[in-house]
Motif scaffolding. Structure first.
Motif, short mmCIF file in Angstrom:
data_model
loop_
_atom_site.label_atom_id
_atom_site.label_comp_id
_atom_site.label_asym_id
_atom_site.label_seq_id
_atom_site.Cartn_x
_atom_site.Cartn_y
_atom_site.Cartn_z
N LYS A 229 0.83 -0.85 0.12
CA LYS A 229 0.12 -0.02 0.01
C LYS A 229 0.83 1.36 0.02
O LYS A 229 0.42 2.42 -0.46
CB LYS A 229 -0.95 0.10 1.28
N GLU A 230 2.25 1.15 0.25
CA GLU A 230 3.25 2.25 0.56
C GLU A 230 3.53 2.92 -1.09
O GLU A 230 3.99 3.89 -1.06
CB GLU A 230 4.17 2.22 1.30
N LEU A 231 3.38 1.86 -1.96
CA LEU A 231 3.74 2.13 -3.35
C LEU A 231 2.65 2.80 -4.22
O LEU A 231 1.65 2.18 -4.51
CB LEU A 231 4.44 0.64 -3.99
N SER A 232 2.86 4.02 -4.42
CA SER A 232 1.93 4.84 -5.29
C SER A 232 1.98 4.46 -6.58
O SER A 232 3.08 4.72 -7.32
CB SER A 232 1.82 6.25 -5.02
N ILE A 233 1.04 4.07 -7.21
CA ILE A 233 0.81 3.59 -8.86
C ILE A 233 -0.23 4.35 -9.59
O ILE A 233 -1.33 4.42 -8.93
CB ILE A 233 0.75 2.22 -8.78
N VAL A 234 0.02 4.85 -10.76
CA VAL A 234 -1.14 5.07 -11.56
C VAL A 234 -1.05 4.23 -12.83
O VAL A 234 -0.04 3.83 -13.24
CB VAL A 234 -0.46 6.60 -12.04
N ARG A 289 1.09 10.84 -16.73
CA ARG A 289 1.72 11.84 -15.97
C ARG A 289 1.04 12.80 -15.19
O ARG A 289 1.38 13.23 -14.09
CB ARG A 289 2.74 12.42 -17.20
N GLU A 290 0.02 13.52 -15.59
CA GLU A 290 -0.67 14.46 -14.80
C GLU A 290 -1.11 13.92 -13.58
O GLU A 290 -1.03 14.22 -12.34
CB GLU A 290 -1.77 15.15 -15.71
N TYR A 291 -1.78 12.55 -13.53
CA TYR A 291 -2.21 11.96 -12.55
C TYR A 291 -1.00 11.67 -11.58
O TYR A 291 -1.26 11.67 -10.33
CB TYR A 291 -2.88 10.72 -12.81
N GLY A 292 -0.04 11.36 -11.99
CA GLY A 292 1.14 11.03 -11.25
C GLY A 292 1.67 12.17 -10.53
O GLY A 292 1.81 11.94 -9.11
N LYS A 293 1.91 13.36 -11.07
CA LYS A 293 2.10 14.40 -10.44
C LYS A 293 0.94 14.86 -9.32
O LYS A 293 1.30 15.13 -8.10
CB LYS A 293 2.12 15.49 -11.21
N ASN A 294 -0.25 14.67 -9.43
CA ASN A 294 -1.21 15.12 -8.42
C ASN A 294 -1.24 13.92 -7.41
O ASN A 294 -1.27 14.35 -6.16
CB ASN A 294 -2.48 14.89 -9.11
N VAL A 295 -0.90 12.82 -7.51
CA VAL A 295 -0.57 11.86 -6.37
C VAL A 295 0.71 11.14 -5.91
O VAL A 295 0.74 10.34 -4.90
CB VAL A 295 -1.65 10.54 -6.64
N GLU A 296 1.66 12.17 -6.60
CA GLU A 296 3.07 11.83 -6.26
C GLU A 296 3.29 10.40 -6.42
O GLU A 296 3.76 9.65 -5.57
CB GLU A 296 3.36 12.25 -4.97
N ALA A 297 2.73 9.72 -7.61
CA ALA A 297 3.12 8.29 -7.85
C ALA A 297 4.61 8.11 -8.16
O ALA A 297 5.19 8.90 -8.74
CB ALA A 297 2.18 7.74 -8.87
N LEU A 427 6.80 -6.06 -11.85
CA LEU A 427 7.25 -4.55 -11.99
C LEU A 427 7.10 -3.94 -10.94
O LEU A 427 8.06 -3.19 -10.08
CB LEU A 427 6.91 -3.76 -13.01
N ALA A 428 5.66 -4.13 -10.14
CA ALA A 428 5.43 -3.35 -8.92
C ALA A 428 6.27 -3.80 -7.94
O ALA A 428 6.66 -3.38 -6.84
CB ALA A 428 3.80 -3.39 -8.83
N GLU A 429 6.19 -5.30 -7.67
CA GLU A 429 6.84 -5.69 -6.68
C GLU A 429 8.22 -5.45 -6.75
O GLU A 429 9.06 -5.34 -5.60
CB GLU A 429 6.91 -7.24 -6.65
#
Length: 580
Positions: A229-234, A289-297, A427-429
Motif C-alpha cells: 500500500k506504500e507504493l503509489s501507482i498510476v 503523468r498528470e495523474y502521477g504528479k497529483n498523487v506523487e506516484a 514490476l510493481a513488486e
C-alpha cells in the motif's frame, strides 16, 4: 479472378449485406479498389490483421467467416474429440471485435465445433491461459493489439496455449485457400448454437483461476501484503481489456494505492484520448503523468488494448517522469527475477531465459552472470512460447523469464504469450522490494546494471510503406542491403552479418560463413565489435519496415552519441536506396 471481378462480385451478390455493398458503391479510386481486392488478407503463423473495411484484403465479417471455416475444417479433421474439445474465443475493445468473435463462434458451431465465448472483453494472455485451462484444441482472440483504431485482427492459438505453430498454420491456410468461393459460408444462429451445446459463455470463473496463478509468481508476497500500500501507482488500460484484471491482481497482492486514469478507464474503440494505443509512444502517457504528479506516484503503468504489452514510466529523483524502453524493462525484470530466485534458493538447475534477436544483448550478460542459459529466437513472442514448450517437452531447460523489446514479457508456465498482467505485478513488486529493502529506486538498480556490464542503449525507427507499391519498396530495400556488404557504420566496425532469410551468417573478421539454425525469416542483423547491433526487418503485422539500433559504450554520454550517429548513418543509407 482479377481484382475487378472480385470487386464486382462483392458489389452485386446478395450474400454480402447491404452495408458492405453500399460502402463499395462509394469507391471511385481504382487504386483503392485494387488494394482492397488484389489479394486475400494474409493468414500467417499468428493469424491475420488489417484495416476494417469491405474487401478481400480488409478485416470484415466475411473474411472472419472464410478464415474460421478453414480453421473449423482443420479441427474437424481431428475427429469428434477435437470438435468436442472446441475453441475458446476472446476479444478486445476495438470496433466490431465482439461481433467478429461471435461470428467466429457461430461458424465453428455450424461445423459442429464447440465454442467457448467470453462474455465481455478479455486480455489476450487470459485467452492463452483459457486454452490450457479448458483443454480446448484451439483459441481465437479478436484484436489488433497496439495498432491504430482503423485496424482489427484475428489471432489463432493451438492446444498448448501458444500462437498456432507454422505447420498447423500451413494446414489451416491450405483449407482456407482450397475454398475459392467467398459465398455460402453461413453461421448458425446464436439460439440454436446454445440449444445444441455448441456455444458456451464463460467469464469470471476463468478470471479467478487465472488471477490465482498470476499471484503465485510474486517472489515476495509477504512484503507485498504488508507494505504494498506504500507504493503509489498510476495505471491506465488505454481504453482496453486490461482494466479489471491488472487492478485485481495488484489489489489482491496488496498494492492498494493504485489510481486509474479515469479518462482512459472505459472501453473506447476510437481511443479518443491517445494518438495511437501503443505504450511505446511517450505521448500516450501524458494523462498518466498528470495523474502521477497529483498523487506523487512512483510508478506509471500502461497496458495496450489487449493487455499483452506493458509500458512503464518512473518518477525520477527531481520529480520528473521518465519512460523506460522495452529493453530496459526487460533487463530490470530479468535481473530482478534471477537475482531474487538465487537469493531465495529457488533458481533451478538448467534455468534459462528466452529473448528475441531484436532485444538487447545486455540481458545475455545479466543471465550469464547468474549462470543462466540464454535462448535467442526470431522476433515475435510466438517464438519465445515455442522455445519454452521445447524446453518443457525436452526437459533440457527451466524457463524463468522471456521478453521482447516491444514491451512484451512473460514469467510462469501457465500462459504461452506475452502478458501485461504478469509484467505489472512483477514490476510493481520489484519497485517495492528495491525501495523498501535495499533503499534503491529502479533507476539506481538500472544504473548499477550498466556499471557492471556496460551502457547498452537502444532505439528504433520505422518506415511506413503501405499498399502494393510499399511492399515492392520493402523488397528493394532488403535486396540492396543484402547486396552491399556493410563493414562499418559511422566508424564502428561490424564483425558479423546474419541473414536469416538465407539462413547464413558471415564473420567479417575471419571471412568464414556459418549456418543459422533459426527458422527462415526476412531479417538482417549486423553485429558491432564490442557489443550492439543494427537489425532490419519488414513487419509481419503492419505495413512497415523496422530498424533496430543497439550500441554499447563505457559511459552513457558516449553511448548516446554513438546511437545518434549509427541511426543517422543507417537512415541516410536507406534514403539513398529509396531515391534510386
Amino acid at each position: 479472378m482479377s481484382f475487378q471481378e472480385r470487386y464486382q462480385m462483392w458489389l452485386k451478390n446478395s450474400y454480402f449485406d447491404e452495408e458492405i455493398r453500399e460502402e463499395l458503391k462509394q469507391l471511385n479510386d481504382q487504386q483503392e479498389i485494387e488494394d482492397r481486392f488484389y489479394k486475400d488478407l494474409e493468414f500467417g503463423t499468428g493469424g491475420l490483421r488489417g484495416i476494417m473495411a469491405a474487401g478481400t484484403n480488409r478485416m470484415n465479417k466475411y473474411v472472419i467467416r472464410k478464415v474460421t471455416q478453414g480453421l473449423a475444417e482443420y479441427i474437424c479433421d481431428h475427429g469428434p474429440e477435437g470438435m468436442k474439445r472446441g475453441v475458446v474465443i476472446a476479444y478486445d475493445s476495438r470496433w466490431f471485435s465482439a461481433d467478429f468473435a461471435l461470428e467466429a463462434a457461430l461458424i465453428l458451431a455450424q461445423n459442429g465445433v464447440k465454442a467457448y465465448l467470453f462474455d465481455e472483453l478479455r486480455p489476450t494472455p487470459e485467452l492463452s491461459f483459457a486454452v490450457r485451462e479448458l483443454k480446448t484444441i484451439a483459441g481465437i482472440v479478436v484484436t489488433a493489439s497496439h495498432n491504430p483504431k482503423a485496424y482489427n485482427g484475428y489471432k489463432v492459438y493451438w492446444e498448448d496455449g501458444g500462437q498456432v505453430p507454422p505447420a498447423q498454420a500451413d494446414e489451416i491456410l491450405a483449407r482456407i485457400e482450397a475454398r475459392e468461393s467467398w459465398l455460402g459460408i453461413e453461421p448458425m444462429s446464436k439460439e440454436a448454437a446454445k440449444r445444441e451445446g455448441l456455444l458456451q459463455m464463460i467469464g469470471s470463473e476463468i478470471d479467478h483461476v487465472y488471477l490465482s496463478r498470476v499471484k503465485e509468481l510474486a517472489l515476495h508476497p509477504e512484503l507485498d501484503a504488508q507494505q504494498g500500500k506504500e507504493l503509489s501507482i498510476v495505471y491506465t488500460p488505454f481504453h482496453g481489456a486490461g482494466n479489471k484484471l491488472v487492478r485485481s491482481a495488484l489489489a489482491e497482492l496488496g498494492f492498494s494505492s493504485v489510481t486509474v486514469v479515469k479518462e482512459q478507464e472505459q472501453p473506447d474503440p476510437n481511443f479518443t484520448t491517445i494518438p495511437y494505443p501503443n505504450p511505446e509512444i511517450p505521448s500516450t502517457f501524458d494523462l498518466a503523468r498528470e495523474y502521477g504528479k497529483n498523487v506523487e506516484a512512483e510508478l506509471l503503468l500502461a497496458t495496450d488494448p489487449d493487455s499483452d504489452r506493458l509500458g512503464v514510466v518512473l518518477r525520477a529523483p527531481n520529480g520528473d517522469y521518465r519512460q523506460l524502453s522495452g529493453n530496459q524493462i526487460g533487463v530490470l525484470l530479468t535481473y530482478y527475477v534471477l537475482s531474487q530466485k538465487k537469493n531465495l534458493g529457488i533458481l533451478p538447475e538448467k534455468a534459462a531465459i528466452i529473448k528475441t534477436i531484436a532485444s538487447t544483448d545486455l540481458a545475455d550478460e545479466v543471465a550469464r552472470y547468474f549462470k543462466v542459459a540464454v535462448e535467442n529466437v526470431l522476433t515475435g513472442f510466438k517464438f519465445i512460447a515455442e522455445k519454452e514448450k521445447e524446453m518443457e517437452d525436452g526437459g533440457w531447460g527451466k524457463f524463468q523469464f522471456g521478453f521482447e523489446e516491444s514491451y512484451g514479457y512473460l514469467a510462469g508456465d501457465f500462459v504461452r504469450d506475452k502478458d501485461g498482467i504478469i509484467a505489472s505485478i512483477l514490476l510493481a513488486e520489484a519497485a517495492l522490494y528495491y525501495r523498501n529493502t535495499e533503499h534503491r529506486s529502479l533507476f539506481e538498480v538500472l544504473e548499477s546494471i550498466y556499471q557492471m556490464f556496460g551502457y547498452y542503449l537502444d532505439s528504433q525507427e520505422s518506415l511506413t510503406l503501405e499498399g502494393h507499391q510499399g511492399q515492392e519498396e520493402m523488397v528493394r530495400i532488403m535486396d540492396s542491403l543484402r547486396q552491399e556488404e556493410i563493414r562499418e557504420l559511422c566508424g564502428i566496425q561490424i564483425v558479423k552479418i546474419d541473414d536469416y532469410e538465407q539462413q547464413i551468417g558471415k564473420n567479417l573478421v575471419t571471412g568464414q560463413s556459418y549456418s543459422l539454425t533459426l527458422p527462415r525469416s526476412n531479417v538482417l542483423r549486423f553485429s558491432f565489435s564490442g557489443g550492439g547491433f543494427v537489425m532490419v526487418r519488414p513487419s509481419g503485422t503492419e505495413p512497415k519496415i523496422k530498424f533496430y539500433f543497439s550500441v554499447k559504450a563505457d559511459s552513457q554520454s558516449v553511448a548516446e552519441e554513438s546511437l545518434r550517429m549509427v541511426k543517422d548513418d543507417v537512415m541516410n543509407r536507406i534514403a539513398l536506396i529509396r531515391s534510386k
